[in-house]
Design a protein around this motif. Structure first.
Motif, PDB file in Angstrom:
ATOM      1  N   THR A   1       0.881  -1.130   0.048  1.00  0.00           N
ATOM      2  CA  THR A   1      -0.135   0.179  -0.059  1.00  0.00           C
ATOM      3  C   THR A   1       0.959   1.186   0.105  1.00  0.00           C
ATOM      4  OG1 THR A   1      -1.692  -1.108   1.382  1.00  0.00           O
ATOM      5  CG2 THR A   1      -1.762   1.094   1.208  1.00  0.00           C
TER       6      THR A   1
ATOM      7  N   THR B   1      -8.231  -4.048   1.403  1.00  0.00           N
ATOM      8  CA  THR B   1      -7.319  -4.951   0.445  1.00  0.00           C
ATOM      9  C   THR B   1      -7.095  -6.421   0.839  1.00  0.00           C
ATOM     10  OG1 THR B   1      -5.705  -3.365   1.181  1.00  0.00           O
ATOM     11  CG2 THR B   1      -6.144  -3.482  -1.169  1.00  0.00           C
TER      12      THR B   1
ATOM     13  N   ARG C   1      -6.479   0.996   8.742  1.00  0.00           N
ATOM     14  CA  ARG C   1      -7.172   1.997   8.069  1.00  0.00           C
ATOM     15  C   ARG C   1      -6.754   1.629   6.136  1.00  0.00           C
ATOM     16  NH1 ARG C   1      -5.314   5.464  11.346  1.00  0.00           N
ATOM     17  NH2 ARG C   1      -3.399   5.769  10.249  1.00  0.00           N
ATOM     18  N   HIS C   2      -5.626   1.275   6.007  1.00  0.00           N
ATOM     19  CA  HIS C   2      -5.077   1.260   4.600  1.00  0.00           C
ATOM     20  C   HIS C   2      -5.089  -0.372   4.045  1.00  0.00           C
ATOM     21  CE1 HIS C   2      -4.126   5.460   4.399  1.00  0.00           C
ATOM     22  NE2 HIS C   2      -3.515   5.318   5.546  1.00  0.00           N
ATOM     23  N   CYS C   3      -5.055  -1.100   4.912  1.00  0.00           N
ATOM     24  CA  CYS C   3      -4.711  -2.498   4.243  1.00  0.00           C
ATOM     25  C   CYS C   3      -5.839  -3.435   4.410  1.00  0.00           C
ATOM     26  CB  CYS C   3      -3.531  -3.134   5.174  1.00  0.00           C
ATOM     27  SG  CYS C   3      -2.147  -2.221   4.636  1.00  0.00           S
TER      28      CYS C   3
ATOM     29  N   ALA D   1      -2.370   2.171  11.128  1.00  0.00           N
ATOM     30  CA  ALA D   1      -2.100   2.386   9.753  1.00  0.00           C
ATOM     31  C   ALA D   1      -2.550   1.093   9.060  1.00  0.00           C
ATOM     32  CB  ALA D   1      -0.660   2.594   9.580  1.00  0.00           C
ATOM     33  N   TYR D   2      -2.376  -0.393   9.120  1.00  0.00           N
ATOM     34  CA  TYR D   2      -2.522  -1.431   8.769  1.00  0.00           C
ATOM     35  C   TYR D   2      -4.282  -1.375   8.676  1.00  0.00           C
ATOM     36  CZ  TYR D   2      -3.534  -6.328   8.167  1.00  0.00           C
ATOM     37  OH  TYR D   2      -3.965  -7.610   7.492  1.00  0.00           O
TER      38      TYR D   2
ATOM     39  N   ALA E   1       0.227   4.251   0.882  1.00  0.00           N
ATOM     40  CA  ALA E   1       0.285   5.270   1.998  1.00  0.00           C
ATOM     41  C   ALA E   1       1.177   4.625   3.153  1.00  0.00           C
ATOM     42  CB  ALA E   1      -1.192   5.321   2.207  1.00  0.00           C
ATOM     43  N   THR E   2       1.267   3.259   3.344  1.00  0.00           N
ATOM     44  CA  THR E   2       1.944   2.552   4.371  1.00  0.00           C
ATOM     45  C   THR E   2       3.266   2.329   4.170  1.00  0.00           C
ATOM     46  OG1 THR E   2       0.949   0.669   3.879  1.00  0.00           O
ATOM     47  CG2 THR E   2      -0.158   2.430   5.480  1.00  0.00           C
TER      48      THR E   2
END
Length: 134
Positions: free
Chosen positions: A61, A131, A126-128, A123-124, A63-64
């Protein structure tokens, strides 16, 4: 199935509990050394899960990616020191020396666990998670 970050947070709680039991039982006791072995095995499994599941997802990702690299690099440096603690006390030893080494280890682990729980895991999530679930 339990989400990865919930599992990792639960492992932090279990590691703290086991390490506190080592401190209470003493490194000179067989029970204390058994808890030390259990804590080491749990930490090794925790690191494996982060390497196999958490960091690869974060690296995929945009963003991370940078955050993942920073945390992974830091953990590579810390893991040797953490495992050396367990290896140096597996057969017991001087209680005072153990207490000093234990205090340094717990400071290191508590700082790392807090940073993971405050910054890395959110962060994981929020962004992963979206997916990875797809």
């Amino acid at each position: 199935m339990q989400p990865l970050t919930d599992l990792l947070r639960d492992q932090h709680v279990q590691m703290r509990r086991l390490l506190d039991e080592v401190r209470q039982l003493g490194i000179g006791s067989e029970a204390g050394r058994e808890r030390l072995r259990q804590a080491r095995a749990l930490i090794v499994e925790h690191l494996r899960q982060e390497d196999a599941e958490l960091y690869p997802s974060l690296h995929r990702t945009d963003a991370t990616q940078a955050l993942a690299q920073t945390y992974a690099d830091e953990m590579r440096q810390l893991s040797g020191e953490i495992l050396a603690f367990f290896d140096s006390w597996q057969h017991g030893g001087d209680d005072l020396a153990f207490a000093r080494h234990y205090g340094r280890l717990m400071g290191l682990l508590n700082r790392r666990w807090t940073r993971e729980e405050v910054r890395l895991y959110p962060a994981y999530e929020r962004h992963c998670l979206r997916t990875d679930a797809a």
